[in-house]
Design an enzyme around this catalytic site. Sequence first.
Site, PDB file in Angstrom:
ATOM      1  N   GLN A  97       0.807  -1.213   0.000  1.00 52.97           N
ATOM      2  CA  GLN A  97       0.000   0.000   0.000  1.00 52.97           C
ATOM      3  C   GLN A  97       0.837   1.259   0.000  1.00 52.97           C
ATOM      4  O   GLN A  97       2.041   1.245   0.266  1.00 52.97           O
ATOM      5  CB  GLN A  97      -0.902   0.016   1.233  1.00 52.97           C
ATOM      6  N   HIS A  99      -0.032   5.861   0.581  1.00 51.92           N
ATOM      7  CA  HIS A  99      -1.019   6.855   0.986  1.00 51.92           C
ATOM      8  C   HIS A  99      -0.853   8.118   0.142  1.00 51.92           C
ATOM      9  O   HIS A  99       0.252   8.441  -0.294  1.00 51.92           O
ATOM     10  CB  HIS A  99      -0.858   7.189   2.462  1.00 51.92           C
ATOM     11  N   GLU A 134       2.820   8.726   7.907  1.00 55.53           N
ATOM     12  CA  GLU A 134       2.787   7.899   9.109  1.00 55.53           C
ATOM     13  C   GLU A 134       4.187   7.448   9.501  1.00 55.53           C
ATOM     14  O   GLU A 134       5.106   7.426   8.688  1.00 55.53           O
ATOM     15  CB  GLU A 134       1.870   6.686   8.912  1.00 55.53           C
ATOM     16  N   HIS A 267       4.798   0.346   0.785  1.00 56.37           N
ATOM     17  CA  HIS A 267       5.237  -0.438   1.936  1.00 56.37           C
ATOM     18  C   HIS A 267       4.244  -1.548   2.257  1.00 56.37           C
ATOM     19  O   HIS A 267       3.104  -1.539   1.787  1.00 56.37           O
ATOM     20  CB  HIS A 267       5.419   0.459   3.172  1.00 56.37           C
ATOM     21  N   ARG A 286      -4.297   0.355  -2.234  1.00 57.84           N
ATOM     22  CA  ARG A 286      -3.708  -0.985  -2.149  1.00 57.84           C
ATOM     23  C   ARG A 286      -3.398  -1.539  -3.538  1.00 57.84           C
ATOM     24  O   ARG A 286      -4.158  -1.317  -4.486  1.00 57.84           O
ATOM     25  CB  ARG A 286      -4.646  -1.935  -1.409  1.00 57.84           C
TER      26      ARG A 286
END
Length: 413
Positions: A97, A99, A134, A267, A286
């Site tokens: 995935q 972001h 993140e 990642h 994804r």
Amino acid sequence: MYPLRGAVRHYSWGSHTALAELTGRPAPTEEPEAELWLGAHPVAPATVDTGDAAVPLCDLIARDPEGELGTDCARQFDGRLPFLLKVLAVEQPLSLQAHPSRAQAREGFARENAAGIPLDAPRRNYRDDNHKPEMVVALSRFEALAGFRAPAETVEFLRDLGVSELTPYASELGDNLDATGLRALFTAWMTLPTKSLVGLTDAVLSGCERYLEARSGSEDEFTVAARTALELGLAYPEDPGVLASLLLNRVSMEPGDALFLPAGNLHAYLRGTAVEIMANSDNVLRGGLTSKHVDVPELLRVLDFDSVGVPWVRTRRDGHERLYALPVREFELWRVRLHNSGTPEPATAAFAGSAPRILLCVQGSVQLRCDDRILGLGRGEAAWVPSSDPELVVRSSHATVFVATPPIRSEST
């Protein structure tokens, strides 16, 4: 300050023991427990025990944004807590995935709204209009795929595997050792017709077996990457993510190690327990290694092929505290390790007021003090400290605590 109870999320890749043991509940659990959410995201908000009632944190903040978040934070983030703190318990590999950036999230969210896709629809990519940088900090040994490996090293790896079917791909990347070459190779593998994908994957996995047999006992980077491809092939047969894993850095983290995953970083987490902090978003694109919605074209829109190498986080130490400082405005994370070093008095760390904080105790027990108020936390317990509270003092003879907050200054005592 108030006790904070996290929301457990059940996903197939989670553990039947890790989160239960952390929070002092019976194990094994009936369902796998993958994530403990400690934040105010409306999908699964943590619950605050105010003494009078148990209130979802998002509702508590909505009643008095400036009192809970502080004037500046409330104004800057539209009255919402800007970060989400989690504990991850990874028993099986989870999705490959990335972001989106803030601009990509806003555009994608508006596009899917205009198309009439319900927010809770399985095929929805953008569930809010926020970006999701993140960071993950290992609590146990933590295994991951994170970021693209340097193209020249990937060419060496593909050739070392000795798989004839990989030769044209290795040659093409070898002629384009840059983001363009990586994008072309990744796109080719992720969009292969099923028959071609199965044939290439079978050949690659056979090559990985031969490679490991020839290097029995070795634990170098390529050996670990080959073993990971085999493990993913068993868990996710006929999945292009197995091939994609050959392009990524295979990372083993020890407790306290941290990775930063900015927008566009590809990642996948493989195994272990970790603390994760992110901007308050649930946007995930994804590409494979999952039974959830996969959207390869949309993933390709957000991927950053220029960023290579392992995205380690540098830290700054200050007494008992270790700061994981990042180039984001939504959060910073402190790890506080308190030990009295044989003295009769507990060790202490102090955090100034003026910003909201979430504390999570992951080892031992601590005493929190704000003025004359005292709150004790044991292992696996958390607390919400609103901006309106004064200086927070953390005391313990032996404990490890994570403190999540929008960026503020902190000082030890």
